[in-house]
Motif scaffolding. Sequence first.
Motif, short mmCIF file in Angstrom:
data_model
loop_
_atom_site.label_atom_id
_atom_site.label_comp_id
_atom_site.label_asym_id
_atom_site.label_seq_id
_atom_site.Cartn_x
_atom_site.Cartn_y
_atom_site.Cartn_z
N LEU A 122 0.84 -1.20 0.00
CA LEU A 122 0.00 0.00 0.00
C LEU A 122 0.87 1.24 0.00
O LEU A 122 1.88 1.30 0.72
N ILE A 123 0.48 2.22 -0.81
CA ILE A 123 1.19 3.51 -0.85
C ILE A 123 0.26 4.57 -0.29
O ILE A 123 -0.84 4.79 -0.83
N VAL A 124 0.67 5.21 0.80
CA VAL A 124 -0.16 6.25 1.40
C VAL A 124 0.30 7.60 0.89
O VAL A 124 1.48 7.98 1.06
N LEU A 125 -0.61 8.33 0.24
CA LEU A 125 -0.28 9.63 -0.34
C LEU A 125 -0.67 10.72 0.65
O LEU A 125 -1.85 10.82 1.05
N ARG A 146 -9.86 7.34 1.16
CA ARG A 146 -10.24 6.31 0.18
C ARG A 146 -9.02 5.65 -0.45
O ARG A 146 -7.94 6.23 -0.53
N ALA A 147 -9.24 4.42 -0.91
CA ALA A 147 -8.17 3.67 -1.58
C ALA A 147 -8.43 3.65 -3.09
O ALA A 147 -9.59 3.68 -3.52
N ARG A 154 -1.77 -0.19 -5.25
CA ARG A 154 -2.86 0.27 -4.41
C ARG A 154 -2.42 1.50 -3.62
O ARG A 154 -1.35 1.49 -2.99
N PHE A 155 -3.25 2.54 -3.68
CA PHE A 155 -2.94 3.82 -3.02
C PHE A 155 -4.02 4.15 -2.00
O PHE A 155 -5.19 3.81 -2.21
N PHE A 156 -3.64 4.87 -0.96
CA PHE A 156 -4.60 5.37 0.03
C PHE A 156 -4.31 6.86 0.21
O PHE A 156 -3.15 7.26 0.34
N VAL A 157 -5.37 7.65 0.24
CA VAL A 157 -5.19 9.11 0.26
C VAL A 157 -5.54 9.69 1.63
O VAL A 157 -6.58 9.37 2.20
N LYS A 180 -6.63 3.46 9.43
CA LYS A 180 -7.37 2.76 8.37
C LYS A 180 -6.40 2.21 7.32
O LYS A 180 -6.57 1.10 6.82
N ALA A 181 -5.37 2.99 7.00
CA ALA A 181 -4.37 2.56 6.01
C ALA A 181 -3.65 1.31 6.54
O ALA A 181 -3.41 0.35 5.81
N LYS A 182 -3.30 1.32 7.81
CA LYS A 182 -2.60 0.16 8.41
C LYS A 182 -3.51 -1.08 8.34
O LYS A 182 -3.07 -2.17 7.99
#
Length: 198
Positions: A122-125, A146-147, A154-157, A180-182
């Motif tokens: 997962l990439i968190v932006l 949102r992802a 897969r990205f999470f903003v 949530k990202a974790k």
Amino acid sequence: MDGLAADVLAGVADEVRRCVLCPLHRGRLNAVPGEGRADAEIMFIGEGPGEDEDLQGRPFVGRSGKLLTEALEAAGLRREDVFITNVVKCRPPGNREPTPEERNICTKSYLFRQIDAVNPRLIVLLGSVAVQTLLNISSVTAVRGRAFEKGGRRFFVTFHPAAALYNPANRDIFFHDIKKAKELADSLKSFPRQSRLV
Ligand code: URA
């Protein structure tokens, strides 16, 4: 630990420190390649180094970084277990936003190679510059929490931590998003990692 990924990352970091590909190199004290585990499950991408990062050559070590580290810990993540970097690796003068040209050069030369090497689940932006640059979406508020899937990744903003510093109402939202990202990254653990792509 994947030795090959660590070697690629060390090579990229070396190139970043010597980089003269765009005008940002003229104002830097230190380039800031990024840091963390070569096999991190989650990668965090901010905008670009600020004053503290430029002084120390490390990402997210100022006030925003302190908040990011706190949010990681609150979510049960350790800073040293993730990979943290930025869209651009040198501090833009006066902390202005990096130009499209600077972002383009820096991502093509370095960030995409870092993403391929780490191959995170997962990439968190963090904030609008990262979201614009990686997903081509102009408003973070419309999509935060949102992802997205793009190019096999897969990205999470979420907000930039600075937004949570300047507006205390955003702080809880930011902490909640990191948690949530974790959880999202954990839920992906039963699947094999993507092959290399961006
Ligand atoms: N802001 C960013 O976007 N990145 C950093 O490394 C520090 C502050």
